[in-house]
Motif scaffolding. Structure first.
Motif, PDB file in Angstrom:
ATOM      1  N   LEU A   1       0.835  -1.198   0.000  1.00 42.51           N
ATOM      2  CA  LEU A   1       0.000   0.000   0.000  1.00 42.51           C
ATOM      3  C   LEU A   1       0.867   1.244   0.000  1.00 42.51           C
ATOM      4  O   LEU A   1       2.055   1.192   0.320  1.00 42.51           O
ATOM      5  CB  LEU A   1      -0.953  -0.003   1.195  1.00 42.51           C
ATOM      6  N   ASP A   2       0.248   2.354  -0.364  1.00 36.93           N
ATOM      7  CA  ASP A   2       0.913   3.650  -0.355  1.00 36.93           C
ATOM      8  C   ASP A   2       0.120   4.514   0.613  1.00 36.93           C
ATOM      9  O   ASP A   2      -1.089   4.704   0.438  1.00 36.93           O
ATOM     10  CB  ASP A   2       0.894   4.243  -1.766  1.00 36.93           C
TER      11      ASP A   2
ATOM     12  N   LYS B   1       5.563   3.987   0.661  1.00 33.10           N
ATOM     13  CA  LYS B   1       5.195   2.672   0.131  1.00 33.10           C
ATOM     14  C   LYS B   1       5.580   1.634   1.176  1.00 33.10           C
ATOM     15  O   LYS B   1       6.727   1.578   1.603  1.00 33.10           O
ATOM     16  CB  LYS B   1       5.879   2.417  -1.203  1.00 33.10           C
ATOM     17  N   GLN B   2       4.596   0.855   1.616  1.00 36.36           N
ATOM     18  CA  GLN B   2       4.812  -0.126   2.666  1.00 36.36           C
ATOM     19  C   GLN B   2       4.229  -1.470   2.283  1.00 36.36           C
ATOM     20  O   GLN B   2       3.384  -1.554   1.408  1.00 36.36           O
ATOM     21  CB  GLN B   2       4.214   0.291   4.001  1.00 36.36           C
ATOM     22  N   VAL B   3       4.702  -2.483   2.980  1.00 38.17           N
ATOM     23  CA  VAL B   3       4.182  -3.837   2.826  1.00 38.17           C
ATOM     24  C   VAL B   3       3.766  -4.315   4.213  1.00 38.17           C
ATOM     25  O   VAL B   3       4.585  -4.351   5.133  1.00 38.17           O
ATOM     26  CB  VAL B   3       5.239  -4.792   2.242  1.00 38.17           C
ATOM     27  N   VAL B   4       2.479  -4.640   4.369  1.00 37.02           N
ATOM     28  CA  VAL B   4       1.954  -5.114   5.647  1.00 37.02           C
ATOM     29  C   VAL B   4       1.877  -6.630   5.600  1.00 37.02           C
ATOM     30  O   VAL B   4       1.354  -7.199   4.654  1.00 37.02           O
ATOM     31  CB  VAL B   4       0.562  -4.520   5.930  1.00 37.02           C
ATOM     32  N   MET B   5       2.401  -7.267   6.645  1.00 36.02           N
ATOM     33  CA  MET B   5       2.353  -8.723   6.739  1.00 36.02           C
ATOM     34  C   MET B   5       1.807  -9.094   8.112  1.00 36.02           C
ATOM     35  O   MET B   5       2.365  -8.718   9.139  1.00 36.02           O
ATOM     36  CB  MET B   5       3.745  -9.311   6.537  1.00 36.02           C
TER      37      MET B   5
ATOM     38  N   VAL C   1      -6.378  -6.135   4.512  1.00 35.67           N
ATOM     39  CA  VAL C   1      -7.001  -5.223   3.551  1.00 35.67           C
ATOM     40  C   VAL C   1      -6.849  -3.805   4.091  1.00 35.67           C
ATOM     41  O   VAL C   1      -6.647  -3.596   5.285  1.00 35.67           O
ATOM     42  CB  VAL C   1      -8.483  -5.569   3.271  1.00 35.67           C
ATOM     43  N   HIS C   2      -6.986  -2.821   3.195  1.00 38.01           N
ATOM     44  CA  HIS C   2      -6.735  -1.421   3.543  1.00 38.01           C
ATOM     45  C   HIS C   2      -7.812  -0.534   2.948  1.00 38.01           C
ATOM     46  O   HIS C   2      -8.194  -0.724   1.787  1.00 38.01           O
ATOM     47  CB  HIS C   2      -5.355  -1.028   2.993  1.00 38.01           C
TER      48      HIS C   2
ATOM     49  N   VAL D   1      -5.752  -0.338   8.214  1.00 35.67           N
ATOM     50  CA  VAL D   1      -5.475  -1.706   7.795  1.00 35.67           C
ATOM     51  C   VAL D   1      -6.305  -2.637   8.672  1.00 35.67           C
ATOM     52  O   VAL D   1      -6.336  -2.480   9.896  1.00 35.67           O
ATOM     53  CB  VAL D   1      -3.979  -2.053   7.940  1.00 35.67           C
ATOM     54  N   TYR D   2      -6.979  -3.598   8.035  1.00 36.46           N
ATOM     55  CA  TYR D   2      -7.799  -4.582   8.745  1.00 36.46           C
ATOM     56  C   TYR D   2      -7.126  -5.947   8.611  1.00 36.46           C
ATOM     57  O   TYR D   2      -6.802  -6.375   7.505  1.00 36.46           O
ATOM     58  CB  TYR D   2      -9.206  -4.644   8.143  1.00 36.46           C
ATOM     59  N   VAL D   3      -6.914  -6.595   9.740  1.00 38.05           N
ATOM     60  CA  VAL D   3      -6.286  -7.915   9.758  1.00 38.05           C
ATOM     61  C   VAL D   3      -7.104  -8.831  10.655  1.00 38.05           C
ATOM     62  O   VAL D   3      -7.763  -8.366  11.595  1.00 38.05           O
ATOM     63  CB  VAL D   3      -4.821  -7.852  10.261  1.00 38.05           C
ATOM     64  N   MET D   4      -7.085 -10.125  10.350  1.00 39.82           N
ATOM     65  CA  MET D   4      -7.808 -11.052  11.218  1.00 39.82           C
ATOM     66  C   MET D   4      -7.214 -12.443  11.172  1.00 39.82           C
ATOM     67  O   MET D   4      -6.477 -12.801  10.272  1.00 39.82           O
ATOM     68  CB  MET D   4      -9.293 -11.078  10.891  1.00 39.82           C
ATOM     69  N   SER D   5      -7.560 -13.173  12.219  1.00 37.50           N
ATOM     70  CA  SER D   5      -7.217 -14.586  12.318  1.00 37.50           C
ATOM     71  C   SER D   5      -8.516 -15.304  12.663  1.00 37.50           C
ATOM     72  O   SER D   5      -9.476 -14.681  13.095  1.00 37.50           O
ATOM     73  CB  SER D   5      -6.163 -14.813  13.403  1.00 37.50           C
ATOM     74  N   GLY D   6      -8.546 -16.600  12.475  1.00 42.63           N
ATOM     75  CA  GLY D   6      -9.814 -17.275  12.685  1.00 42.63           C
ATOM     76  C   GLY D   6      -9.719 -18.648  13.287  1.00 42.63           C
ATOM     77  O   GLY D   6     -10.596 -19.462  13.114  1.00 42.63           O
TER      78      GLY D   6
END
Length: 153
Positions: free
Chosen positions: A60-61, A66-70, A102-103, A108-113
């Motif tokens: 994402l920017d 410019k970044q990379v989310v992991m 997702v952004h 930024v939205y992150v989840m685990s399940g």
């Protein structure tokens, strides 16, 4: 490569500008790497304190950066696309992180399940360790979160 329960590697690469970014979260020796998209030469590689995860990176920017989310079981981390330096990190997800981050609108939205499923909304802008800070807008602990599907905004 040693993955939990022999599930194998399954993370998709992400094309971000002139870099192809791949994440390899495994039981030992986890890392994220950026390769030159034309030559395959390694641009940078950063070790990650993570166990097996399968979420693909998100490029994402934000505000000219410019970044990379992991996402990961131990922490969600954002890396500078040019250098691989950690911009921010945030703990709080559960195990077996599979859904892709997702952004939208600077969040930024992150989840685990699986076992302790969580949804986190993290506001972009702050740097460093954001765990427990006001940059974390939502932390939702809910059994009904999806296990493998990624969100759509």
């Amino acid at each position: 490569m040693k993955m939990r329960l022999g599930y194998g590697e399954g993370v998709a690469p992400v094309l971000a500008g002139d870099a192809l970014v791949l994440g390899f979260d495994q039981e030992t020796g986890s890392f994220i790497v950026a390769l030159d998209k034309n030559t395959g030469a390694e641009l940078w590689r950063v070790s990650r304190d993570e166990v097996s995860n399968w979420a693909m990176p998100l490029a994402l920017d934000y505000a000219g950066s410019k970044q990379v989310v992991m996402a990961g079981t131990n922490k969600v981390r954002s890396y500078d696309l040019k250098t691989g330096k950690v911009i921010w990190e945030c703990g709080g997800l559960g195990g077996n992180v599979i859904p892709a981050p997702v952004h939208k609108d600077g969040v930024v939205y992150v989840m685990s399940g699986w076992r302790n499923p969580n949804l986190m909304a993290i506001r972009l802008g702050p740097t460093g360790d954001l765990t427990g800070s006001d940059a974390v807008l939502v932390v939702e602990h809910a059994r009904q979160l999806v296990y493998t599907f990624s969100s759509a905004l």
